[in-house]
Design an enzyme around this catalytic site. Sequence first.
Site, mmCIF file in Angstrom:
data_model
loop_
_atom_site.group_PDB
_atom_site.id
_atom_site.type_symbol
_atom_site.label_atom_id
_atom_site.label_comp_id
_atom_site.label_asym_id
_atom_site.label_seq_id
_atom_site.Cartn_x
_atom_site.Cartn_y
_atom_site.Cartn_z
ATOM 1 N N TYR A 191 122.129 -22.350 -58.593
ATOM 2 C CA TYR A 191 121.289 -23.689 -58.101
ATOM 3 C C TYR A 191 120.667 -24.126 -59.771
ATOM 4 C CZ TYR A 191 117.093 -26.066 -56.850
ATOM 5 O OH TYR A 191 116.097 -26.982 -56.776
ATOM 6 N N ASP A 286 122.612 -21.179 -67.607
ATOM 7 C CA ASP A 286 121.377 -21.649 -66.904
ATOM 8 C C ASP A 286 120.394 -20.475 -66.962
ATOM 9 O OD1 ASP A 286 119.080 -22.363 -65.431
ATOM 10 O OD2 ASP A 286 120.158 -23.461 -63.782
ATOM 11 N N LYS A 314 110.332 -21.247 -66.713
ATOM 12 C CA LYS A 314 109.580 -20.015 -66.281
ATOM 13 C C LYS A 314 108.737 -19.213 -67.168
ATOM 14 C CE LYS A 314 112.796 -19.768 -62.173
ATOM 15 N NZ LYS A 314 111.768 -20.374 -61.130
#
Length: 474
Positions: A191, A286, A314
């Site tokens: 994702y 990613d 994050k």
Amino acid sequence: MAGIGLSLPSNSTHRPAFSSSTPRSSSPRCCLSSVKMTVSVDEQKKTFTLKKSEEAFNAAKELMPGGVNSPVRAFKSVGGQPIVIDSVKGSHMWDIDGNEYIDYVGSWGPAIIGHADDEVLAALAETMKKGTSFGAPCLLENILAKMVISAVPSIEMVRFVNSGTEACMGVLRLARAFTGRTKIIKFEGCYHGHADPYLVKAGSGVATLGLPDSPGVPKSATADTLTSPYNDITTVENLFNAHKGEIAAVILEPVVGNAGFIKPKPEFLNFLKKITKENDALLIFDEVMTGFRLAYGGAQEYFGVTPDLTTLGKIIGGGLPVGAYGGRQEIMEMVAPAGPMYQAGTLSGNPLAMTAGIHTLKRLQEPGTYEYLDKITGQLIGGIVDAGKKAGHTISGGHISGMFGFFFTDGPVYSFEDAKKSDTAKFAKFYRAMLEEGVYFAPSQFEAGFTGLKHTEEDIQRTIDAAEKVFKDL
């Protein structure tokens, strides 16, 4: 029942009842910050209830689609009543009914040094005195940028944005601008945010041209997105052979976190580095999840494979909204205003996110940080898997540093197809039972879990004990 039923006022500070040792501020092995809390015997024996959460969630469904602002929070894949959170501290969280949980979600990864860290909160309070957003350059951007560049092997220049999705949108446009090509390869189960080109459903075991995986995504938006199963070298080779000179980049989570926890096979990342270089394409990691989590320099440091470009998020915002993309200077100088590839953001580089990120990364530099994360996470996943097997359940799992996952299927799990063999109905029952035992995992079989520096060995043992109890009754 251990870990639940602590009735607490919403404006109080909490000392988690599970923590028994005294924290040491200079060590990642420290326990939760010392916070006073008085709990009566009657409160400890309170029956588990989610009445207030149910009332709040029902009201939310009249205000927001599905009652949430991100779909997985609605518990659709596990059933039962979603919990509405009141407060967090260290490795614990409390819902509005007063139930206390050991938290293995950590706000989906950012809380690696613990929720509501005292030093981070103090730094944010000082920063807020100067303002919350400038819409102009600030010195804090320079400081965090230097820290990121010094830590992440692939990054020579960095651009801060406001989310992982935004970072992945920017890095895709950059890869296409730099190479002059349009096609990309992504992997099933990886994702990269909700931008149109990434919302693609992969073919079952063979590479296909992308088909939209969400209404509202036109076929034209995904026509240049090629897909392959994760860890599948042959399919990637076939894609490059079929689209010679057309592929701009290969993008992947170097360790998958959005299909459950899935490691790369030993040769896979090196293969991707080699084939992208041979075809003048770019390799993009990613690392929104894995950055500063598997190692201080992320998955690329851990595996010793340096991509051309990297996305982050994050942890680098310390719990505040943030994202970033970076890479070799010659590529990054394509980004406006240095170059012609446009990307901008009102709140990008805002002083609050930069402050929280700086103080979080400083803490992660302390000696023993990643050794401790690896130790406790290994104990956790080993204990859960062993408990499941002893009770007669089919279960497998793994971890790297402070990231982990387990599946109700035989291992090893190397792809999303492998992960989908998991018994999701059993996971849902396990999940709801663990919630009543005061343990909060991600509410989906297909999401990784996270530990942090505030998790204690007592937290881990209580979790394993709860799992043993639940597995016997499952």
